[in-house]
Design a protein around this motif. Sequence first.
Motif, PDB file in Angstrom:
ATOM      1  N   LYS A 110       0.859  -1.185   0.000  1.00  0.00           N
ATOM      2  CA  LYS A 110       0.000   0.000   0.000  1.00  0.00           C
ATOM      3  C   LYS A 110       0.896   1.237   0.000  1.00  0.00           C
ATOM      4  CE  LYS A 110      -3.694  -1.929   2.841  1.00  0.00           C
ATOM      5  NZ  LYS A 110      -4.316  -1.843   4.155  1.00  0.00           N
TER       6      LYS A 110
ATOM      7  N   SER B  45      -2.468   5.210   4.855  1.00  0.00           N
ATOM      8  CA  SER B  45      -2.193   4.281   3.757  1.00  0.00           C
ATOM      9  C   SER B  45      -3.333   4.342   2.758  1.00  0.00           C
ATOM     10  CB  SER B  45      -2.022   2.859   4.278  1.00  0.00           C
ATOM     11  OG  SER B  45      -3.236   2.358   4.774  1.00  0.00           O
TER      12      SER B  45
ATOM     13  N   VAL C  37       0.720  -2.469  13.521  1.00  0.00           N
ATOM     14  CA  VAL C  37       1.154  -2.955  12.201  1.00  0.00           C
ATOM     15  C   VAL C  37       0.930  -1.862  11.170  1.00  0.00           C
ATOM     16  CG1 VAL C  37       0.687  -5.391  12.712  1.00  0.00           C
ATOM     17  CG2 VAL C  37      -1.113  -4.009  11.661  1.00  0.00           C
ATOM     18  N   GLY C  38       1.827  -1.772  10.192  1.00  0.00           N
ATOM     19  CA  GLY C  38       1.684  -0.760   9.144  1.00  0.00           C
ATOM     20  C   GLY C  38       1.518   0.623   9.761  1.00  0.00           C
ATOM     21  N   THR C  39       0.550   1.385   9.231  1.00  0.00           N
ATOM     22  CA  THR C  39       0.354   2.756   9.719  1.00  0.00           C
ATOM     23  C   THR C  39      -0.130   2.812  11.166  1.00  0.00           C
ATOM     24  OG1 THR C  39      -1.796   2.659   8.647  1.00  0.00           O
ATOM     25  CG2 THR C  39      -0.095   3.883   7.498  1.00  0.00           C
TER      26      THR C  39
ATOM     27  N   PHE D 139       5.126  -5.309   9.203  1.00  0.00           N
ATOM     28  CA  PHE D 139       4.978  -4.701   7.877  1.00  0.00           C
ATOM     29  C   PHE D 139       5.017  -5.822   6.841  1.00  0.00           C
ATOM     30  CE2 PHE D 139       7.433  -1.855  10.654  1.00  0.00           C
ATOM     31  CZ  PHE D 139       6.555  -0.784  10.728  1.00  0.00           C
ATOM     32  N   ARG D 140       4.689  -5.463   5.577  1.00  0.00           N
ATOM     33  CA  ARG D 140       4.724  -6.518   4.548  1.00  0.00           C
ATOM     34  C   ARG D 140       6.165  -6.888   4.174  1.00  0.00           C
ATOM     35  NH1 ARG D 140      -0.194  -4.998   0.339  1.00  0.00           N
ATOM     36  NH2 ARG D 140      -1.881  -5.312   1.834  1.00  0.00           N
TER      37      ARG D 140
ATOM     38  N   SER E 186       5.574  -9.791   6.842  1.00  0.00           N
ATOM     39  CA  SER E 186       4.649 -10.870   6.488  1.00  0.00           C
ATOM     40  C   SER E 186       4.890 -11.463   5.109  1.00  0.00           C
ATOM     41  CB  SER E 186       3.215 -10.359   6.577  1.00  0.00           C
ATOM     42  OG  SER E 186       3.046  -9.241   5.735  1.00  0.00           O
ATOM     43  N   ARG E 187       5.503 -10.695   4.200  1.00  0.00           N
ATOM     44  CA  ARG E 187       5.566 -11.196   2.819  1.00  0.00           C
ATOM     45  C   ARG E 187       6.989 -11.385   2.297  1.00  0.00           C
ATOM     46  NH1 ARG E 187       0.012  -8.669   0.103  1.00  0.00           N
ATOM     47  NH2 ARG E 187      -1.189  -8.802   2.028  1.00  0.00           N
TER      48      ARG E 187
ATOM     49  N   TYR F 293       4.290 -12.338  11.523  1.00  0.00           N
ATOM     50  CA  TYR F 293       3.343 -11.421  12.157  1.00  0.00           C
ATOM     51  C   TYR F 293       3.813 -11.049  13.563  1.00  0.00           C
ATOM     52  CZ  TYR F 293       0.273 -12.428   8.268  1.00  0.00           C
ATOM     53  OH  TYR F 293      -0.238 -12.517   7.004  1.00  0.00           O
TER      54      TYR F 293
ATOM     55  N   GLN G 182       2.249 -11.460  16.088  1.00  0.00           N
ATOM     56  CA  GLN G 182       1.878 -12.590  16.950  1.00  0.00           C
ATOM     57  C   GLN G 182       3.045 -13.570  17.072  1.00  0.00           C
ATOM     58  OE1 GLN G 182       0.010 -11.089  14.691  1.00  0.00           O
ATOM     59  NE2 GLN G 182      -2.144 -11.652  14.757  1.00  0.00           N
TER      60      GLN G 182
ATOM     61  N   ASP H   7      -6.557  -2.712  13.216  1.00  0.00           N
ATOM     62  CA  ASP H   7      -7.856  -3.090  12.691  1.00  0.00           C
ATOM     63  C   ASP H   7      -8.680  -3.889  13.713  1.00  0.00           C
ATOM     64  OD1 ASP H   7      -9.810  -4.134  10.863  1.00  0.00           O
ATOM     65  OD2 ASP H   7      -8.540  -5.899  10.655  1.00  0.00           O
TER      66      ASP H   7
ATOM     67  N   MET I   9      -7.110  -7.872  13.511  1.00  0.00           N
ATOM     68  CA  MET I   9      -5.831  -7.780  14.222  1.00  0.00           C
ATOM     69  C   MET I   9      -6.032  -7.689  15.740  1.00  0.00           C
ATOM     70  SD  MET I   9      -3.668  -5.044  15.376  1.00  0.00           S
ATOM     71  CE  MET I   9      -1.992  -4.837  15.783  1.00  0.00           C
TER      72      MET I   9
ATOM     73  N   GLN J  63      -7.233 -10.884  17.316  1.00  0.00           N
ATOM     74  CA  GLN J  63      -6.224 -11.947  17.194  1.00  0.00           C
ATOM     75  C   GLN J  63      -5.077 -11.755  18.194  1.00  0.00           C
ATOM     76  OE1 GLN J  63      -5.046 -12.184  13.063  1.00  0.00           O
ATOM     77  NE2 GLN J  63      -7.060 -12.947  12.440  1.00  0.00           N
TER      78      GLN J  63
ATOM     79  N   TRP K 223      -9.201   0.627  15.070  1.00  0.00           N
ATOM     80  CA  TRP K 223      -9.454   1.260  13.766  1.00  0.00           C
ATOM     81  C   TRP K 223     -10.488   0.412  13.040  1.00  0.00           C
ATOM     82  CZ3 TRP K 223      -4.213   2.979  11.159  1.00  0.00           C
ATOM     83  CH2 TRP K 223      -3.525   3.817  12.057  1.00  0.00           C
ATOM     84  N   PHE K 224     -11.410   1.079  12.374  1.00  0.00           N
ATOM     85  CA  PHE K 224     -12.412   0.322  11.609  1.00  0.00           C
ATOM     86  C   PHE K 224     -12.657   1.040  10.301  1.00  0.00           C
ATOM     87  CE2 PHE K 224     -14.248   2.929  14.989  1.00  0.00           C
ATOM     88  CZ  PHE K 224     -14.843   3.915  14.243  1.00  0.00           C
TER      89      PHE K 224
HETATM   90  N1  LIG Z   1     -10.733  -0.043   7.807  1.00  0.00           N
HETATM   91  C1  LIG Z   1      -9.999   0.942   7.345  1.00  0.00           C
HETATM   92  O1  LIG Z   1     -10.479   1.877   6.717  1.00  0.00           O
HETATM   93  C2  LIG Z   1      -8.544   0.912   7.588  1.00  0.00           C
HETATM   94  C3  LIG Z   1      -7.779   1.865   6.954  1.00  0.00           C
HETATM   95  C4  LIG Z   1      -6.436   1.881   7.184  1.00  0.00           C
HETATM   96  C5  LIG Z   1      -5.900   0.914   7.996  1.00  0.00           C
HETATM   97  N2  LIG Z   1      -6.671  -0.023   8.589  1.00  0.00           N
HETATM   98  C6  LIG Z   1      -6.066  -1.063   9.465  1.00  0.00           C
HETATM   99  O2  LIG Z   1      -5.003  -0.447  10.163  1.00  0.00           O
HETATM  100  C7  LIG Z   1      -3.850  -1.273  10.202  1.00  0.00           C
HETATM  101  C8  LIG Z   1      -2.700  -0.640   9.455  1.00  0.00           C
HETATM  102  O3  LIG Z   1      -3.058  -0.447   8.114  1.00  0.00           O
HETATM  103  P1  LIG Z   1      -2.027  -0.452   6.930  1.00  0.00           P
HETATM  104  O4  LIG Z   1      -2.822  -0.243   5.673  1.00  0.00           O
HETATM  105  O5  LIG Z   1      -0.937   0.483   7.195  1.00  0.00           O
HETATM  106  O6  LIG Z   1      -1.443  -1.899   7.061  1.00  0.00           O
HETATM  107  P2  LIG Z   1      -1.292  -3.109   6.038  1.00  0.00           P
HETATM  108  O7  LIG Z   1      -0.315  -2.720   4.997  1.00  0.00           O
HETATM  109  O8  LIG Z   1      -2.655  -3.558   5.624  1.00  0.00           O
HETATM  110  O9  LIG Z   1      -0.687  -4.227   6.965  1.00  0.00           O
HETATM  111  C9  LIG Z   1       0.543  -4.070   7.670  1.00  0.00           C
HETATM  112  C10 LIG Z   1       1.004  -5.411   8.144  1.00  0.00           C
HETATM  113  O10 LIG Z   1       0.062  -5.967   9.072  1.00  0.00           O
HETATM  114  C11 LIG Z   1      -0.139  -7.331   8.728  1.00  0.00           C
HETATM  115  N3  LIG Z   1      -1.432  -7.804   9.212  1.00  0.00           N
HETATM  116  C12 LIG Z   1      -2.602  -7.855   8.534  1.00  0.00           C
HETATM  117  N4  LIG Z   1      -3.550  -8.414   9.308  1.00  0.00           N
HETATM  118  C13 LIG Z   1      -2.975  -8.728  10.464  1.00  0.00           C
HETATM  119  C14 LIG Z   1      -3.431  -9.345  11.656  1.00  0.00           C
HETATM  120  N5  LIG Z   1      -4.685  -9.751  11.774  1.00  0.00           N
HETATM  121  N6  LIG Z   1      -2.565  -9.526  12.663  1.00  0.00           N
HETATM  122  C15 LIG Z   1      -1.291  -9.119  12.546  1.00  0.00           C
HETATM  123  N7  LIG Z   1      -0.780  -8.552  11.445  1.00  0.00           N
HETATM  124  C16 LIG Z   1      -1.620  -8.349  10.422  1.00  0.00           C
HETATM  125  C17 LIG Z   1      -0.044  -7.330   7.231  1.00  0.00           C
HETATM  126  O11 LIG Z   1       0.174  -8.655   6.777  1.00  0.00           O
HETATM  127  P3  LIG Z   1      -0.386  -9.265   5.383  1.00  0.00           P
HETATM  128  O12 LIG Z   1       0.803  -9.473   4.543  1.00  0.00           O
HETATM  129  O13 LIG Z   1      -1.050 -10.549   5.762  1.00  0.00           O
HETATM  130  O14 LIG Z   1      -1.330  -8.250   4.796  1.00  0.00           O
HETATM  131  C18 LIG Z   1       1.151  -6.430   7.032  1.00  0.00           C
HETATM  132  O15 LIG Z   1       2.336  -7.115   7.235  1.00  0.00           O
HETATM  133  C19 LIG Z   1      -4.265  -2.581   9.588  1.00  0.00           C
HETATM  134  O16 LIG Z   1      -4.704  -3.384  10.672  1.00  0.00           O
HETATM  135  C20 LIG Z   1      -5.420  -2.185   8.672  1.00  0.00           C
HETATM  136  O17 LIG Z   1      -6.327  -3.251   8.449  1.00  0.00           O
HETATM  137  C21 LIG Z   1      -7.967  -0.043   8.398  1.00  0.00           C
END
Ligand SMILES: NC(=O)c1ccc[n+]([C@@H]2O[C@H](COP(=O)([O-])OP(=O)(O)OC[C@H]3O[C@@H](n4cnc5c(N)ncnc54)[C@H](OP(=O)(O)O)[C@@H]3O)[C@@H](O)[C@H]2O)c1
Length: 452
Positions: A74, A256, A305-307, A339-340, A369-370, A378, A380, A406, A410, A413, A451-452
């Motif tokens: 992303k 992101s 994780v991530g942002t 992070f990925r 993760s990737r 992860y 975890q 999330d 996340m 879990q 975050w949702f």
């Molecule tokens: N709902 C929304 O509008 C919204 C918007 C922005 C961010 N978010 C949430 O905020 C967080 C950060 O977002 P991002 O976009 O910067 O991150 P991202 O790039 O989606 O993910 C960052 C890292 O977190 C890992 N991850 C995904 N699900 C996980 C889980 N259940 N437990 C542990 N690690 C996990 C990802 O692994 P993988 O390689 O498996 O993907 C990746 O390595 C994430 O949890 C995302 O879902 C939600």
Amino acid sequence: MLDVLKIIEDHAEDVLDLPAVPHTYIRIIECNDEEEFDVNAHLQCTCQQPFESTKVAKYTIAEYKIIAQGEDTKTVYDVMLSTNSTFDYQYSPGDTIGILTKNDDEDVASVIEQLSLEEICSRIYRVEIDPATKKKAAKVPSYIPPIVQIRKLLTECLDLRAIPKKLFIRALIEYTTGETDKRFLSILCNKSGCTFDDVILKPGFSFVKLLRHLPSCKPPLELLIEHLPRLMPRPYSIANYHSDSEHSRRIRILFSLLDCKPGLTTSFLKNSCGTNESIYLYFRKSSCFAFTDDVLANDIVLIGVGTSIAPYLGFLEKRKQAIERCRNLETTAWLLAGFRYEQLSYLCREEIEQYLKSKVLTNLSVAFSRDRTTRHRYVQDHLEANKELITKSLIDSNCKLYVCGDGKRMIPQIETKIIEILSNVLSISNEESKTIVADLKKNLRYVEDIWF
Ligand SMILES: NC(=O)c1ccc[n+]([C@@H]2O[C@H](COP(=O)([O-])OP(=O)(O)OC[C@H]3O[C@@H](n4cnc5c(N)ncnc54)[C@H](OP(=O)(O)O)[C@@H]3O)[C@@H](O)[C@H]2O)c1
Ligand SMILES: Cc1cc2nc3c(=O)[nH]c(=O)nc-3n(C[C@H](O)[C@H](O)[C@H](O)COP(=O)(O)OP(=O)(O)OC[C@H]3O[C@@H](n4cnc5c(N)ncnc54)[C@H](O)[C@@H]3O)c2cc1C
């Protein structure tokens, strides 16, 4: 793809039972208040905001950097928002801002076209209750100002991507002329049957998309005001901290972008980078996730994780300043981040490593993760690999655990993992372990930013 004709064919024999047509209650009247109307300000900037701690203020993007980008990654923006106003608000790391958002230009243009509003969309109107309404206790929604410009109303107040409710669909039939469109809408709002759930609710089919499938449906703007929900501000975690007067005048956020299907606010923010576009935002009330002065006396474990590491950048900046002020800060800070890819998407790596070097951060565990050769995919996995240490931290009454991310997957879990680890290391049952976690949460030693 929505196949309207197929749906009609499948329900050709159905006898439909439609809800009563909802009462209309809004009227709009053209007015000559152009001089009083600020065409530049966001239409929602003076109304009450969810969880507001301050009024809305105008910022612009003063600096931005793209800090992650590439295939299967992303795009992540690191943005500094600044304001010239004499705005002074003392926030804590872990606090969030709410950004007033805007609908997508194409969505707005398609509604304007379908409702034949082209000629009047730049004009100023008064929004009020229709004195002839039969609706009891009718009120203009609080997020609709009394004086509006049509285009701005559609852009800044109404959620055009909301999933329409059955009653709204029922009301639309009254403004639809084509028999096919009418039958389709009737099938959707039928009191029994599951077509509404299957076609609209479960796939999250938005109002603006539905309208595109109904060429003969031309509802008046008043109906949209009555039925569409508020275009809600989006929360963002503050990623910096200053204790001086510049404090609230420079706000850093990370966001992101879902490149395959970009969201409204993230697209708006992205398009505002490098421009002078106004960003209207407010500070939201602090939650128990805030890293307040008293928590400087605690050891902290930070999981993101991530942002969702963004709030921790503010935590670490605050710890750094505290260390600079009184050199004997003896507490520990352990960051577990995921992070990925190490090369493409390890966000703010230099900054984090600098904090580790200067002992602001005392322990760092990063998962990728990737990456093919990764040992820990992860966060975890890092918790598992450090299960004795995390157990000791949680049992030690001086430590506070923060989890940010999330809320669907996340956050639950991580909780499941912590329960499993406590049960395993302390040789107690899963139920006993759940009770420990529940107590930690009750005592605010395990806090979450969902975050949702
Ligand atoms: N709902 C929304 O509008 C919204 C918007 C922005 C961010 N978010 C949430 O905020 C967080 C950060 O977002 P991002 O976009 O910067 O991150 P991202 O790039 O989606 O993910 C960052 C890292 O977190 C890992 N991850 C995904 N699900 C996980 C889980 N259940 N437990 C542990 N690690 C996990 C990802 O692994 P993988 O390689 O498996 O993907 C990746 O390595 C994430 O949890 C995302 O879902 C939600
Ligand atoms: C307390 C809190 C703090 C938050 N802090 C941040 C933050 O610091 N940085 C941040 O980037 N986000 C943060 N978010 C999420 C943020 O509020 C928005 O939900 C997000 O930026 C998408 O908004 P949008 O208007 O662009 O997407 P919408 O138009 O609302 O998008 C619709 C849907 O697309 C999906 N979507 C859009 N963008 C993404 C994405 N990047 N990743 C996964 N799914 C996505 C979501 O399912 C979303 O519901 C936070 C949320 C909360 C509740």
